[in-house]
Design a protein around this motif. Structure first.
Motif, PDB file in Angstrom:
ATOM      1  N   VAL A  58       6.552   7.678  20.046  1.00 22.36           N
ATOM      2  CA  VAL A  58       5.491   6.927  20.712  1.00 22.36           C
ATOM      3  C   VAL A  58       5.939   6.525  22.112  1.00 22.36           C
ATOM      4  O   VAL A  58       5.184   6.641  23.084  1.00 22.36           O
ATOM      5  CB  VAL A  58       5.104   5.682  19.882  1.00 22.36           C
ATOM      6  CG1 VAL A  58       4.092   4.836  20.618  1.00 22.36           C
ATOM      7  CG2 VAL A  58       4.569   6.109  18.535  1.00 22.36           C
ATOM      8  N   GLU A  59       7.184   6.082  22.240  1.00 25.52           N
ATOM      9  CA  GLU A  59       7.677   5.669  23.554  1.00 25.52           C
ATOM     10  C   GLU A  59       7.812   6.857  24.503  1.00 25.52           C
ATOM     11  O   GLU A  59       7.732   6.698  25.721  1.00 25.52           O
ATOM     12  CB  GLU A  59       9.004   4.923  23.445  1.00 25.52           C
ATOM     13  CG  GLU A  59      10.141   5.720  22.857  1.00 25.52           C
ATOM     14  CD  GLU A  59      10.219   5.672  21.345  1.00 25.52           C
ATOM     15  OE1 GLU A  59      11.174   6.265  20.822  1.00 25.52           O
ATOM     16  OE2 GLU A  59       9.364   5.082  20.696  1.00 25.52           O
ATOM     17  N   ASP A  60       7.992   8.048  23.966  1.00 27.33           N
ATOM     18  CA  ASP A  60       8.070   9.239  24.810  1.00 27.33           C
ATOM     19  C   ASP A  60       6.771   9.458  25.575  1.00 27.33           C
ATOM     20  O   ASP A  60       6.783   9.897  26.729  1.00 27.33           O
ATOM     21  CB  ASP A  60       8.381  10.483  23.974  1.00 27.33           C
ATOM     22  CG  ASP A  60       9.803  10.481  23.430  1.00 27.33           C
ATOM     23  OD1 ASP A  60      10.603   9.628  23.870  1.00 27.33           O
ATOM     24  OD2 ASP A  60      10.106  11.330  22.577  1.00 27.33           O
ATOM     25  N   VAL A  61       5.647   9.153  24.924  1.00 26.95           N
ATOM     26  CA  VAL A  61       4.346   9.320  25.580  1.00 26.95           C
ATOM     27  C   VAL A  61       4.272   8.426  26.805  1.00 26.95           C
ATOM     28  O   VAL A  61       3.864   8.865  27.885  1.00 26.95           O
ATOM     29  CB  VAL A  61       3.202   9.000  24.595  1.00 26.95           C
ATOM     30  CG1 VAL A  61       1.864   9.024  25.297  1.00 26.95           C
ATOM     31  CG2 VAL A  61       3.213   9.971  23.434  1.00 26.95           C
ATOM     32  N   PHE A  62       4.684   7.177  26.660  1.00 29.20           N
ATOM     33  CA  PHE A  62       4.636   6.243  27.786  1.00 29.20           C
ATOM     34  C   PHE A  62       5.595   6.660  28.902  1.00 29.20           C
ATOM     35  O   PHE A  62       5.274   6.537  30.086  1.00 29.20           O
ATOM     36  CB  PHE A  62       4.955   4.826  27.312  1.00 29.20           C
ATOM     37  CG  PHE A  62       3.891   4.261  26.424  1.00 29.20           C
ATOM     38  CD1 PHE A  62       2.686   3.832  26.942  1.00 29.20           C
ATOM     39  CD2 PHE A  62       4.093   4.161  25.061  1.00 29.20           C
ATOM     40  CE1 PHE A  62       1.701   3.324  26.133  1.00 29.20           C
ATOM     41  CE2 PHE A  62       3.122   3.653  24.237  1.00 29.20           C
ATOM     42  CZ  PHE A  62       1.916   3.231  24.770  1.00 29.20           C
ATOM     43  N   LEU A  63       6.761   7.149  28.543  1.00 31.01           N
ATOM     44  CA  LEU A  63       7.725   7.580  29.552  1.00 31.01           C
ATOM     45  C   LEU A  63       7.214   8.805  30.320  1.00 31.01           C
ATOM     46  O   LEU A  63       7.345   8.884  31.545  1.00 31.01           O
ATOM     47  CB  LEU A  63       9.073   7.883  28.901  1.00 31.01           C
ATOM     48  CG  LEU A  63       9.839   6.668  28.380  1.00 31.01           C
ATOM     49  CD1 LEU A  63      11.022   7.116  27.523  1.00 31.01           C
ATOM     50  CD2 LEU A  63      10.303   5.807  29.527  1.00 31.01           C
ATOM     51  N   VAL A  64       6.631   9.751  29.616  1.00 26.35           N
ATOM     52  CA  VAL A  64       6.122  10.963  30.262  1.00 26.35           C
ATOM     53  C   VAL A  64       4.918  10.626  31.144  1.00 26.35           C
ATOM     54  O   VAL A  64       4.791  11.142  32.264  1.00 26.35           O
ATOM     55  CB  VAL A  64       5.764  12.038  29.212  1.00 26.35           C
ATOM     56  CG1 VAL A  64       5.020  13.191  29.828  1.00 26.35           C
ATOM     57  CG2 VAL A  64       7.031  12.535  28.524  1.00 26.35           C
ATOM     58  N   VAL A  65       4.036   9.741  30.664  1.00 25.97           N
ATOM     59  CA  VAL A  65       2.872   9.347  31.474  1.00 25.97           C
ATOM     60  C   VAL A  65       3.323   8.603  32.730  1.00 25.97           C
ATOM     61  O   VAL A  65       2.796   8.842  33.824  1.00 25.97           O
ATOM     62  CB  VAL A  65       1.899   8.493  30.635  1.00 25.97           C
ATOM     63  CG1 VAL A  65       0.853   7.830  31.504  1.00 25.97           C
ATOM     64  CG2 VAL A  65       1.236   9.358  29.576  1.00 25.97           C
ATOM     65  N   THR A  66       4.313   7.739  32.592  1.00 27.83           N
ATOM     66  CA  THR A  66       4.839   7.019  33.762  1.00 27.83           C
ATOM     67  C   THR A  66       5.443   7.985  34.770  1.00 27.83           C
ATOM     68  O   THR A  66       5.192   7.870  35.981  1.00 27.83           O
ATOM     69  CB  THR A  66       5.895   5.991  33.322  1.00 27.83           C
ATOM     70  OG1 THR A  66       5.305   5.083  32.399  1.00 27.83           O
ATOM     71  CG2 THR A  66       6.447   5.228  34.510  1.00 27.83           C
ATOM     72  N   ILE A 105      14.508   9.738  35.840  1.00 25.29           N
ATOM     73  CA  ILE A 105      15.151   8.811  34.908  1.00 25.29           C
ATOM     74  C   ILE A 105      14.249   8.562  33.699  1.00 25.29           C
ATOM     75  O   ILE A 105      14.727   8.515  32.559  1.00 25.29           O
ATOM     76  CB  ILE A 105      15.526   7.498  35.620  1.00 25.29           C
ATOM     77  CG1 ILE A 105      16.683   7.750  36.594  1.00 25.29           C
ATOM     78  CG2 ILE A 105      15.890   6.403  34.625  1.00 25.29           C
ATOM     79  CD1 ILE A 105      17.009   6.591  37.489  1.00 25.29           C
ATOM     80  N   CYS A 106      12.943   8.424  33.921  1.00 28.19           N
ATOM     81  CA  CYS A 106      12.010   8.244  32.804  1.00 28.19           C
ATOM     82  C   CYS A 106      12.042   9.444  31.870  1.00 28.19           C
ATOM     83  O   CYS A 106      12.029   9.284  30.641  1.00 28.19           O
ATOM     84  CB  CYS A 106      10.591   8.035  33.324  1.00 28.19           C
ATOM     85  SG  CYS A 106      10.290   6.399  33.966  1.00 28.19           S
TER      86      CYS A 106
END
Length: 74
Positions: free
Chosen positions: A45-53, A32-33
Motif C-alpha cells: 500500500v505504501e508503495d502506491v503512495f511513494l510511486v505517486v509522489t 529516493i521515493c
C-alpha cells in the motif's frame, strides 16, 4: 510597529530561486521515493503512495520545463 519598518517590494524584485537546484532536488527526491519501495515490507500500500509522489515530482519538473520552453512562464 505594523509594517512600517519593512521595505515594500514587488515579486519581480525578489531574488529568483536557482531553477537547476530546484529541478535537481525534485528529481533526487523522486529517486529516493522510488528507492524506498525496495525493502522488507509485506504490504504494498505504501508503495502506491511513494510511486505517486515520485510521479508528481517528475510531472512538476516536466511541466515547468515545457512552460518555460514555450515562454508561458518566466
Amino acid at each position: 510597529m505594523s509594517g512600517s519598518s519593512e521595505q515594500i517590494t514587488s515579486p519581480d524584485q525578489r531574488k529568483p530561486l536557482n531553477r537547476k537546484a530546484a529541478r535537481a532536488g525534485a528529481i533526487i527526491c523522486a529517486i529516493i521515493c522510488l528507492l524506498m519501495t525496495i525493502g522488507n515490507h509485506e504490504g504494498h500500500v505504501e508503495d502506491v503512495f511513494l510511486v505517486v509522489t515520485a510521479a508528481l515530482l517528475v510531472l512538476a519538473v516536466v511541466l515547468d520545463w515545457l512552460l518555460r520552453k514555450n515562454g508561458l512562464r518566466r
